[in-house]
Write a protein that holds these residues in place. Sequence first.
Motif, PDB file in Angstrom:
ATOM      1  N   GLU A   1      52.905  36.991  21.107  1.00  0.00           N
ATOM      2  CA  GLU A   1      53.088  37.879  22.256  1.00  0.00           C
ATOM      3  C   GLU A   1      54.556  38.288  22.426  1.00  0.00           C
ATOM      4  OE1 GLU A   1      51.509  35.871  25.628  1.00  0.00           O
ATOM      5  OE2 GLU A   1      49.455  35.821  24.855  1.00  0.00           O
ATOM      6  N   ARG A   2      55.463  37.358  22.151  1.00  0.00           N
ATOM      7  CA  ARG A   2      56.901  37.621  22.352  1.00  0.00           C
ATOM      8  C   ARG A   2      57.455  38.555  21.277  1.00  0.00           C
ATOM      9  NH1 ARG A   2      61.124  34.762  25.078  1.00  0.00           N
ATOM     10  NH2 ARG A   2      63.032  35.926  24.660  1.00  0.00           N
ATOM     11  N   PHE A   3      56.904  38.460  20.055  1.00  0.00           N
ATOM     12  CA  PHE A   3      57.408  39.262  18.938  1.00  0.00           C
ATOM     13  C   PHE A   3      56.270  40.071  18.314  1.00  0.00           C
ATOM     14  CE2 PHE A   3      59.760  35.141  18.957  1.00  0.00           C
ATOM     15  CZ  PHE A   3      60.961  35.610  19.490  1.00  0.00           C
ATOM     16  N   PRO A   4      55.751  41.045  19.053  1.00  0.00           N
ATOM     17  CA  PRO A   4      54.598  41.814  18.543  1.00  0.00           C
ATOM     18  C   PRO A   4      54.965  42.786  17.429  1.00  0.00           C
ATOM     19  CG  PRO A   4      55.317  42.735  20.633  1.00  0.00           C
ATOM     20  CD  PRO A   4      56.142  41.497  20.406  1.00  0.00           C
ATOM     21  N   VAL A   5      56.239  43.231  17.398  1.00  0.00           N
ATOM     22  CA  VAL A   5      56.660  44.195  16.387  1.00  0.00           C
ATOM     23  C   VAL A   5      57.118  43.443  15.135  1.00  0.00           C
ATOM     24  CG1 VAL A   5      58.248  46.060  15.825  1.00  0.00           C
ATOM     25  CG2 VAL A   5      57.355  45.832  18.167  1.00  0.00           C
ATOM     26  N   LEU A   6      56.395  43.636  14.051  1.00  0.00           N
ATOM     27  CA  LEU A   6      56.705  42.931  12.808  1.00  0.00           C
ATOM     28  C   LEU A   6      57.423  43.871  11.852  1.00  0.00           C
ATOM     29  CD1 LEU A   6      53.319  41.034  12.290  1.00  0.00           C
ATOM     30  CD2 LEU A   6      55.416  40.215  13.398  1.00  0.00           C
ATOM     31  N   MET A  52      64.638  27.956  25.333  1.00  0.00           N
ATOM     32  CA  MET A  52      65.667  27.638  24.351  1.00  0.00           C
ATOM     33  C   MET A  52      65.268  28.094  22.953  1.00  0.00           C
ATOM     34  SD  MET A  52      66.899  23.829  25.580  1.00  0.00           S
ATOM     35  CE  MET A  52      65.229  23.144  25.681  1.00  0.00           C
ATOM     36  N   LEU A  53      63.992  27.992  22.644  1.00  0.00           N
ATOM     37  CA  LEU A  53      63.510  28.278  21.296  1.00  0.00           C
ATOM     38  C   LEU A  53      63.467  29.770  20.968  1.00  0.00           C
ATOM     39  CD1 LEU A  53      62.129  27.328  18.634  1.00  0.00           C
ATOM     40  CD2 LEU A  53      59.949  27.486  19.864  1.00  0.00           C
ATOM     41  N   PHE A  54      62.895  30.570  21.845  1.00  0.00           N
ATOM     42  CA  PHE A  54      62.645  31.971  21.520  1.00  0.00           C
ATOM     43  C   PHE A  54      63.908  32.803  21.312  1.00  0.00           C
ATOM     44  CE2 PHE A  54      58.184  31.775  23.610  1.00  0.00           C
ATOM     45  CZ  PHE A  54      57.722  31.069  22.512  1.00  0.00           C
ATOM     46  N   PRO A  55      64.974  32.607  22.121  1.00  0.00           N
ATOM     47  CA  PRO A  55      66.199  33.370  21.845  1.00  0.00           C
ATOM     48  C   PRO A  55      66.764  33.084  20.457  1.00  0.00           C
ATOM     49  CG  PRO A  55      66.256  32.487  24.066  1.00  0.00           C
ATOM     50  CD  PRO A  55      65.078  31.849  23.384  1.00  0.00           C
ATOM     51  N   ILE A  56      66.568  31.859  19.966  1.00  0.00           N
ATOM     52  CA  ILE A  56      67.040  31.522  18.614  1.00  0.00           C
ATOM     53  C   ILE A  56      66.199  32.236  17.566  1.00  0.00           C
ATOM     54  CG2 ILE A  56      67.332  29.645  16.949  1.00  0.00           C
ATOM     55  CD1 ILE A  56      67.815  27.766  19.323  1.00  0.00           C
ATOM     56  N   LEU A  57      64.876  32.179  17.731  1.00  0.00           N
ATOM     57  CA  LEU A  57      63.988  32.827  16.764  1.00  0.00           C
ATOM     58  C   LEU A  57      64.179  34.341  16.758  1.00  0.00           C
ATOM     59  CD1 LEU A  57      60.654  30.852  17.337  1.00  0.00           C
ATOM     60  CD2 LEU A  57      62.392  30.496  15.559  1.00  0.00           C
ATOM     61  N   GLU A  58      64.589  34.877  17.890  1.00  0.00           N
ATOM     62  CA  GLU A  58      64.732  36.323  18.015  1.00  0.00           C
ATOM     63  C   GLU A  58      65.836  36.873  17.124  1.00  0.00           C
ATOM     64  OE1 GLU A  58      64.555  39.587  21.619  1.00  0.00           O
ATOM     65  OE2 GLU A  58      65.315  37.572  22.037  1.00  0.00           O
ATOM     66  N   VAL A  59      66.878  36.083  16.886  1.00  0.00           N
ATOM     67  CA  VAL A  59      68.021  36.586  16.116  1.00  0.00           C
ATOM     68  C   VAL A  59      67.971  36.168  14.641  1.00  0.00           C
ATOM     69  CG1 VAL A  59      69.490  36.654  18.148  1.00  0.00           C
ATOM     70  CG2 VAL A  59      69.452  34.586  16.739  1.00  0.00           C
ATOM     71  N   LEU A  60      67.111  35.210  14.306  1.00  0.00           N
ATOM     72  CA  LEU A  60      67.025  34.762  12.913  1.00  0.00           C
ATOM     73  C   LEU A  60      66.109  35.694  12.124  1.00  0.00           C
ATOM     74  CD1 LEU A  60      66.721  30.889  13.414  1.00  0.00           C
ATOM     75  CD2 LEU A  60      68.730  32.194  12.697  1.00  0.00           C
ATOM     76  N   THR A  61      66.414  35.881  10.844  1.00  0.00           N
ATOM     77  CA  THR A  61      65.622  36.758   9.990  1.00  0.00           C
ATOM     78  C   THR A  61      65.105  35.969   8.788  1.00  0.00           C
ATOM     79  OG1 THR A  61      67.459  37.464   8.566  1.00  0.00           O
ATOM     80  CG2 THR A  61      67.152  38.649  10.652  1.00  0.00           C
ATOM     81  N   ILE A 113      57.626  35.334  10.903  1.00  0.00           N
ATOM     82  CA  ILE A 113      58.047  34.289   9.970  1.00  0.00           C
ATOM     83  C   ILE A 113      58.045  32.904  10.617  1.00  0.00           C
ATOM     84  CG2 ILE A 113      60.487  34.708  10.495  1.00  0.00           C
ATOM     85  CD1 ILE A 113      58.967  33.640   7.093  1.00  0.00           C
ATOM     86  N   ALA A 114      58.279  32.826  11.937  1.00  0.00           N
ATOM     87  CA  ALA A 114      58.297  31.523  12.607  1.00  0.00           C
ATOM     88  C   ALA A 114      56.936  30.834  12.530  1.00  0.00           C
ATOM     89  CB  ALA A 114      58.718  31.683  14.060  1.00  0.00           C
ATOM     90  N   LEU A 115      55.859  31.625  12.470  1.00  0.00           N
ATOM     91  CA  LEU A 115      54.518  31.025  12.418  1.00  0.00           C
ATOM     92  C   LEU A 115      54.267  30.295  11.101  1.00  0.00           C
ATOM     93  CD1 LEU A 115      52.436  33.884  14.084  1.00  0.00           C
ATOM     94  CD2 LEU A 115      53.172  31.727  15.095  1.00  0.00           C
ATOM     95  N   LYS A 116      55.088  30.581  10.112  1.00  0.00           N
ATOM     96  CA  LYS A 116      54.981  29.873   8.834  1.00  0.00           C
ATOM     97  C   LYS A 116      55.362  28.406   8.993  1.00  0.00           C
ATOM     98  CE  LYS A 116      56.563  30.307   4.018  1.00  0.00           C
ATOM     99  NZ  LYS A 116      57.400  31.116   3.083  1.00  0.00           N
ATOM    100  N   TYR A 117      56.271  28.138   9.930  1.00  0.00           N
ATOM    101  CA  TYR A 117      56.791  26.780  10.106  1.00  0.00           C
ATOM    102  C   TYR A 117      56.418  26.158  11.447  1.00  0.00           C
ATOM    103  CZ  TYR A 117      59.399  28.280   6.050  1.00  0.00           C
ATOM    104  OH  TYR A 117      59.721  28.751   4.807  1.00  0.00           O
ATOM    105  N   MET A 118      56.132  26.994  12.449  1.00  0.00           N
ATOM    106  CA  MET A 118      55.681  26.460  13.724  1.00  0.00           C
ATOM    107  C   MET A 118      54.176  26.219  13.609  1.00  0.00           C
ATOM    108  SD  MET A 118      56.299  25.326  16.674  1.00  0.00           S
ATOM    109  CE  MET A 118      58.048  25.702  16.802  1.00  0.00           C
ATOM    110  N   ASN A 119      53.845  25.143  12.922  1.00  0.00           N
ATOM    111  CA  ASN A 119      52.448  24.823  12.653  1.00  0.00           C
ATOM    112  C   ASN A 119      52.363  23.400  12.130  1.00  0.00           C
ATOM    113  OD1 ASN A 119      49.712  25.258  12.520  1.00  0.00           O
ATOM    114  ND2 ASN A 119      49.800  26.816  10.920  1.00  0.00           N
ATOM    115  N   TYR A 120      51.178  22.829  12.214  1.00  0.00           N
ATOM    116  CA  TYR A 120      50.919  21.551  11.580  1.00  0.00           C
ATOM    117  C   TYR A 120      50.275  21.806  10.225  1.00  0.00           C
ATOM    118  CZ  TYR A 120      51.356  19.891  16.430  1.00  0.00           C
ATOM    119  OH  TYR A 120      51.791  19.636  17.700  1.00  0.00           O
TER     120      TYR A 120
END
Length: 203
Positions: A66-71, A14-23, A88-95
């Motif tokens: 691994e899912r989004f190797p191309v930056l 559910m999560l990755f398809p959402i992150l894939e389209v957000l910029t 960009i998701a790694l900025k917020y997917m973190n503690y």
Amino acid sequence: MAVIKGWLRNRWEMLFPILEVLTVDQEAEIERVCQEEIQNWRDRPTLKSKSSFKEPMTDTRNAIRERFPVLTDANSWFNPKENEREHIALKYMNYSDAEWAEMNRPSDKRFHERLENQQLLDYPDQIVAKADELLGSSNWTEVVVGLAVVTGRRLAEIMKVGEIYPKTLHTVIFSGQLKRKDAVMKPYEIPVLVDASRVLAAW
């Protein structure tokens, strides 16, 4: 390779398809999605102890890499802490740093158990002398054992990912620590039990 929990894989579907389209232009939405995902973990009855939250975060962050190797400019940001560009998701997917420190802090029970169950080594000088001898061995397995003793590094750090550089007579700069799976540790100084030149040569 780590075994990923089934419930976490379901969450990723559910999560990755959402992150894939957000910029990066929708950064606020990315933050909201990531925080909602983390809250879903917190609400799971099977995750009880603070330390149990480390694994899903580490696995998810690795999966994002691994899912989004191309930056690109559209999906990444420059992380000054790591001195590199990342999704960009790694900025917020973190503690937060404070949360990671709390999760990594041993419980009072474990801390007291470690204090009560310390084991002193007999003849430490002889152990170091033997390790020093092994550093000069022609057998690579003996060299690895010697390095483990004089540096305190894990076998995988010595044999696979670790690197050392000169520093002082009895210290070296080490990089490649494996304990922290959530982040790449910057190189740091470590003491060695014999002349550092011997350790560098053996490594």
